[in-house]
Every structure is written in structure tokens, then in C-alpha cells.
Write an enzyme that holds these catalytic residues in place. Structure first.
Site, PDB file in Angstrom:
ATOM      1  N   LYS A  22       0.847  -1.205   0.000  1.00  0.00           N
ATOM      2  CA  LYS A  22       0.000   0.000   0.000  1.00  0.00           C
ATOM      3  C   LYS A  22       0.881   1.252   0.000  1.00  0.00           C
ATOM      4  O   LYS A  22       0.662   2.172  -0.771  1.00  0.00           O
ATOM      5  CB  LYS A  22      -0.875  -0.009   1.251  1.00  0.00           C
ATOM      6  CG  LYS A  22      -1.487   1.332   1.624  1.00  0.00           C
ATOM      7  CD  LYS A  22      -2.382   1.271   2.827  1.00  0.00           C
ATOM      8  CE  LYS A  22      -1.665   1.455   4.120  1.00  0.00           C
ATOM      9  NZ  LYS A  22      -1.383   2.828   4.516  1.00  0.00           N
ATOM     10  N   ASN A  23       1.920   1.249   0.866  1.00  0.00           N
ATOM     11  CA  ASN A  23       2.701   2.475   1.044  1.00  0.00           C
ATOM     12  C   ASN A  23       3.727   2.714  -0.047  1.00  0.00           C
ATOM     13  O   ASN A  23       4.433   3.721  -0.032  1.00  0.00           O
ATOM     14  CB  ASN A  23       3.355   2.481   2.431  1.00  0.00           C
ATOM     15  CG  ASN A  23       2.306   2.690   3.513  1.00  0.00           C
ATOM     16  OD1 ASN A  23       1.145   2.971   3.215  1.00  0.00           O
ATOM     17  ND2 ASN A  23       2.696   2.509   4.767  1.00  0.00           N
ATOM     18  N   CYS A 117      -4.684  12.172  13.095  1.00  0.00           N
ATOM     19  CA  CYS A 117      -5.383  10.876  13.063  1.00  0.00           C
ATOM     20  C   CYS A 117      -5.133  10.248  14.427  1.00  0.00           C
ATOM     21  O   CYS A 117      -4.466  10.812  15.282  1.00  0.00           O
ATOM     22  CB  CYS A 117      -4.880  10.003  11.926  1.00  0.00           C
ATOM     23  SG  CYS A 117      -3.304   9.279  12.253  1.00  0.00           S
ATOM     24  N   ARG A 122       0.529  14.417  13.281  1.00  0.00           N
ATOM     25  CA  ARG A 122       1.064  14.141  11.932  1.00  0.00           C
ATOM     26  C   ARG A 122       1.020  15.368  11.023  1.00  0.00           C
ATOM     27  O   ARG A 122       0.337  15.413  10.020  1.00  0.00           O
ATOM     28  CB  ARG A 122       0.333  12.958  11.317  1.00  0.00           C
ATOM     29  CG  ARG A 122       0.517  11.704  12.156  1.00  0.00           C
ATOM     30  CD  ARG A 122      -0.166  10.518  11.590  1.00  0.00           C
ATOM     31  NE  ARG A 122       0.539  10.048  10.397  1.00  0.00           N
ATOM     32  CZ  ARG A 122       0.063   9.037   9.654  1.00  0.00           C
ATOM     33  NH1 ARG A 122      -1.070   8.480   9.948  1.00  0.00           N
ATOM     34  NH2 ARG A 122       0.709   8.657   8.581  1.00  0.00           N
ATOM     35  N   ASP A 125       4.468  20.049   8.051  1.00  0.00           N
ATOM     36  CA  ASP A 125       5.301  21.266   7.993  1.00  0.00           C
ATOM     37  C   ASP A 125       6.606  21.045   7.241  1.00  0.00           C
ATOM     38  O   ASP A 125       7.075  21.927   6.509  1.00  0.00           O
ATOM     39  CB  ASP A 125       5.578  21.767   9.405  1.00  0.00           C
ATOM     40  CG  ASP A 125       6.209  20.687  10.296  1.00  0.00           C
ATOM     41  OD1 ASP A 125       5.678  19.567  10.330  1.00  0.00           O
ATOM     42  OD2 ASP A 125       7.251  20.952  10.908  1.00  0.00           O
ATOM     43  N   ASP A 306       5.116   0.519  11.997  1.00  0.00           N
ATOM     44  CA  ASP A 306       3.889  -0.112  11.500  1.00  0.00           C
ATOM     45  C   ASP A 306       3.767  -1.568  11.923  1.00  0.00           C
ATOM     46  O   ASP A 306       2.758  -2.204  11.642  1.00  0.00           O
ATOM     47  CB  ASP A 306       3.812  -0.025   9.971  1.00  0.00           C
ATOM     48  CG  ASP A 306       3.578   1.392   9.515  1.00  0.00           C
ATOM     49  OD1 ASP A 306       3.697   1.652   8.306  1.00  0.00           O
ATOM     50  OD2 ASP A 306       3.308   2.248  10.366  1.00  0.00           O
ATOM     51  N   ARG A 398      -8.662  -0.484   5.157  1.00  0.00           N
ATOM     52  CA  ARG A 398      -7.834   0.551   4.513  1.00  0.00           C
ATOM     53  C   ARG A 398      -6.492  -0.016   4.092  1.00  0.00           C
ATOM     54  O   ARG A 398      -5.868   0.481   3.156  1.00  0.00           O
ATOM     55  CB  ARG A 398      -7.582   1.707   5.502  1.00  0.00           C
ATOM     56  CG  ARG A 398      -8.795   2.530   5.817  1.00  0.00           C
ATOM     57  CD  ARG A 398      -8.385   3.757   6.553  1.00  0.00           C
ATOM     58  NE  ARG A 398      -7.240   4.386   5.887  1.00  0.00           N
ATOM     59  CZ  ARG A 398      -6.538   5.367   6.417  1.00  0.00           C
ATOM     60  NH1 ARG A 398      -6.856   5.826   7.612  1.00  0.00           N
ATOM     61  NH2 ARG A 398      -5.534   5.903   5.788  1.00  0.00           N
TER      62      ARG A 398
END
Ligand code: EPZ
Length: 419
Positions: A22-23, A117, A122, A125, A306, A398
């Protein structure tokens, strides 16, 4: 809303093929903005986040359709389509990955601020600071980032904190900028390297991806290409944790072993049997109770944040006391309270969780709070006595492709029911 009902105590036996990452797929899909024409992206996992990114690209003039594991996109330049709307961005933070490509290709971007989230504020900047260093005019108002720049210029940028999507955003922006961009303290994650491979296939001039210093020389144009996304190291690690919890003997195929050393080392250290059958296939067997093992999450190649929640679920029933220290996000222990409802003995102290292994967990109604926390509750449910009901299943959908089907196919007793 759906919930998951798991009946614990069943071993896992059989074979599971790991899906595309996914990432890696998310930044690769965003990079399609950088060129026109047809792209065929294979191994793009069928996940809610991927469909959200495709909806977002649709808003930006890029149509797409899925053909099995391949997404076919038709990218058409449309100078007017430069907005990533809040309705989409609020459901997926990775929408911020459209900012760099839009600015590089169209000179303008209006991207909703992602907002926080469950796992932390998160902010973005560092993304904005880096784009300003490349000459972008950036204002943040009414919850949107407005960015404009006729032509981005290469710059020397040092990230204060290692940021994965920050590195990816600037790598994409720099690909079409004038001159050379040097990124220091860059993220070394394999998904950043996969994006760099994709950009180089499109014609980008990039060196150093996978190290802390990445050099990108801007080119005039990039071309549409076909590409296969790398396998998902976090999904693979999650399945290894499922065996570590439930027991059994699981073959995993399409595993990015080379990119999983820290996860493999920790699972082996705890006593899980992991035999390599070839470069991308392993056999995972639990032959004895696991022993307590400490982890500290760090940027790649350290132990992945993760994987922290999933590993903690395994440690809940290991022998002894283990400590999990989370250094990346300020609030990534939402799964602890839920695991404790199942009988886990965990104490929080500053950035660490101290886990006293118990013999068993007991099934309970629990609530998912974020993607990896939901995976951690599944792992706990697989080994708990009795039934576990996990609500807010959309978190799981997700990030894990056909997670329920893959686990039931190897003997787990779980089913999705209407809440
Ligand atoms: C990526 O998020 C992943 N998401 C996350 O995976 C992963 O947990 C994270 O990297 C860390 O590995 C995607 O790739 C789509 P960061 P990202 O920027 O890029 C702070 C999952 O489960 N920071 O590397 O958003 C930030 O608050 C998800 O699949 C700033 O302060 O993470 C965090 O504390 C969850 N300012 C730290 O840096 C910035 O401008 C690392 O964040 C950017 C980041």
C-alpha cells in the site's frame, strides 16, 4: 458498519501470497500526475486507500480502471484541475502526496490539510518548508494548503525529522525542477526506493535512494510507463505475527525478505521458526512458546513503527516481560487499552509499553482505532479463548487486501458481520 467475529484457538496451516505494498502504491499513483499517457500499475492492492487515491486522481484529470491486480490509468494534463478536496483528504492522509507532483507539473496546487489521526497530529510542515526552499509560495488558510510556483528550483534540503511521505513528495517535486535537489536525512524506507525506481523508469535522474542522501537532477519531461509495485513488508510481518500467536505452519510467498531484516530478527529472537525456502518464500512455524523480546521503533532499517502493535499482541502471551518503545509517533498505543480488555498485562510509561506475558488472553468486544491497531486485535483474537468482536472494521479494510479471506483460507475462524 461491519465487525469481525473471531473464534480463537485455531492454528494456521497452508499458504498465503503477500499483496503489493500500500505504502509504495500510494506515492507511485500520485507520481502519475507527472506525465501524460497510459500507465499500467501491477500489484496495486485492492484497498480502500488505493480507491481513495484513484478517486483523488480522477478529480485531477486522471481516469483509471482496475483489471485484476493491475490499475490502468490514463493521465491527461488539465491545468485547471489542481485541488485535492477535504472530503477525500480527511479519509486518507497520503493525499498530501499529490502536492509535490501538482506543483512540479502544473505550477499550482490546492490540497486540504490532512488533519491528525488516531496515532498523532502528523503535521506536514516539513513537506511545506522543503517546497518553499524550492521556490514555492505557500499559504495555509481555511484548512487548505495553497501552493504556487512557475518553475520549482533545485535546492539543498535537510529534513529535521526523517519523514517518509515528506521524502517522497520532494523527490517527485524535484524530478521536474530546474537544477539539482539534494535531500539529506532522507527516509530510507523500501517504499521510497520503489517510488524512485518508478520515477527513474519514467525518465527521472535520481541517485542515492535508500540512503540518507538522495540527489535528484530535474529533467524537462517524464514519460508514462508500466510498473509492478513491490510486495508489502508490513502485511508479510503481520501474517508472521498471526502464526506467532495462533501457532501452526504457514508458507508465505511473494515476501520482500531483503527489506524485512529487523522484523525477521525480532520474530526469530522471540523463538518463532522462520525457514527461507527461496528469495521470496518462507515457512513460518511455531514450535514452542515464545519468549519476551524488546523492540524500539525507528526509521528504516530499524524496527518499523507499523509493526509495533502487531508485535505487542504477540508479546502479550510470551514468556517474561518485554518492552515496546515507540519513537516515531506520539500516540501509537491506542491498541493497549483494547488488548488489556482481553486480559493482556501492559503498563504504559512515557514512550514505552511494558508487557508482562500471560498464559492466555480471553475474547472480548474491542474497538479498532487505526490500521495497525486493528491488525493487532485480530492477532490477539486468534489466540484468545472464546470469541472476540472487533468493531470499526473500516480501519482494517484501509490497509489489508482480503485479510479475512486470506486468514480463513488457512484455518482461522473469523467472519465479517453487520454491526
Ligand atoms: C508513512 O507515514 C506511512 N504512510 C505510515 O504508515 C508510517 O507509519 C510512517 O511513514 C512511518 O514509517 C505512508 O507511507 C502512506 P512520517 P508519514 O512523515 O509519511 C513527523 C500505515 O500504517 N512529521 O515518516 O505520514 C510525524 O508526525 C501508515 O500504513 C512532522 O513532524 O510518516 C511523525 O511523528 C501509518 N512533520 C514522524 O515525523 C512533517 O512534515 C514520521 O512521520 C512530517 C512528519
Amino acid at each position: 458498519m461491519d465487525k469481525l467475529v473471531i473464534e480463537g484457538g485455531y492454528e494456521l496451516n497452508g499458504s498465503i501470497r503477500v499483496s503489493g505494498a500500500k505504502n509504495a502504491a500510494l506515492p507511485i499513483l500520485a507520481a502519475v500526475i507527472l506525465a501524460d499517457g497510459e500507465f499500467r500499475i501491477s500489484e496495486a492492492p485492492e484497498l480502500v486507500d488505493i480507491s481513495t487515491m484513484l478517486k483523488l486522481l480522477e478529480e485531477l484529470g486522471i481516469s483509471s480502471h482496475r483489471d485484476g491486480k493491475t490499475v490502468i490509468l490514463n493521465s491527461k494534463f488539465d491545468k485547471e484541475k489542481i485541488e485535492a478536496p477535504y472530503e477525500l483528504v480527511k479519509t486518507m492522509r497520503a493525499s498530501v502526496l499529490t502536492l509535490g507532483p501538482l506543483l512540479a507539473r502544473k505550477g499550482r496546487a490546492r490540497v486540504s490539510l490532512p488533519g491528525g489521526c488516531a496515532i498523532g497530529e502528523r503535521p506536514v510542515d516539513l513537506h511545506l518548508k522543503a517546497l518553499e526552499a524550492m521556490g514555492a509560495e505557500i499559504t495555509v488558510e481555511y484548512g487548505y494548503v495553497e501552493a504556487a510556483c512557475e518553475k520549482l528550483k533545485g535546492a539543498e534540503i535537510t529534513f529535521d525529522i526523517v519523514t517518509v511521505t515528506g521524502t517522497e513528495n520532494i523527490m517527485m517535486a524535484a524530478a521536474l525542477a530546474e537544477g539539482e535537489t539534494v535531500l539529506r536525512n532522507a527516509a530510507q524506507e523500501p517504499e521510497v526506493v520503489d517510488l524512485a525506481r518508478f520515477l527513474k523508469k519514467m525518465g527521472a535522474d535520481i541517485d542515492g535512494e535508500g540512503t540518507k542522501e538522495i540527489r535528484i537532477k530535474g529533467v524537462k519531461t517524464l514519460n508514462n510507463v508500466d510498473y509492478t509495485v513491490m510486495p508489502d513488508r508490513i502485511e508479510a510481518g503481520t501474517f508472521m505475527c498471526c502464526v506467532a500467536a495462533a501457532g501452526g505452519n504457514l508458507e508465505l510467498t511473494n515476501v520482500p525478505l531483503h527489506e524485512m531484516r529487523s522484523t525477521l530478527n525480532k520474530l526469530k529472537e522471540s523463538g518463532l521458526n522462520i525457514d527461507k525456502l527461496d528469495d521470496t518464500t518462507i515457512n513460518v512455524t511455531k514450535t514452542k512458546p515464545l519468549s519476551a523480546t524488546d523492540i524500539t521503533t525507528l526509521p528504516y532499517p530499524g524496527f518499523p513503527t507499523d509493526m509495533q502493535a502487531q508485535f505487542m499482541a504477540v508479546m502479550a502471551c510470551s514468556k517474561g516481560v518485554s518492552v515496546a518503545t515507540e519513537t516515531i509517533f506520539e500516540n501509537r498505543f491506542m491498541h493497549v487499552a483494547e488488548l488489556k480488555r482481553m486480559g493482556a498485562e501492559i503498563k504504559l510509561k512515557d514512550k514505552s509499553a511494558i508487557i508482562q506475558g500471560t498464559d492466555t488472553l480471553t475474547g472480548a468486544p474491542v474497538m479498532a482505532s487505526d490500521l495497525r491497531a486493528s491488525a493487532s486485535l485480530v492477532i490477539a483474537g486468534l489466540m484468545a479463548e472464546g470469541e472476540t468482536h472487533i468493531s470499526r472494521l473500516y480501519h482494517l479494510d484501509r490497509g489489508y487486501e482480503n485479510f479475512v479471506d486470506k486468514l480463513t483460507a488457512v484455518g482461522a475462524k473469523l467472519k465479517r458481520v453487520k454491526e
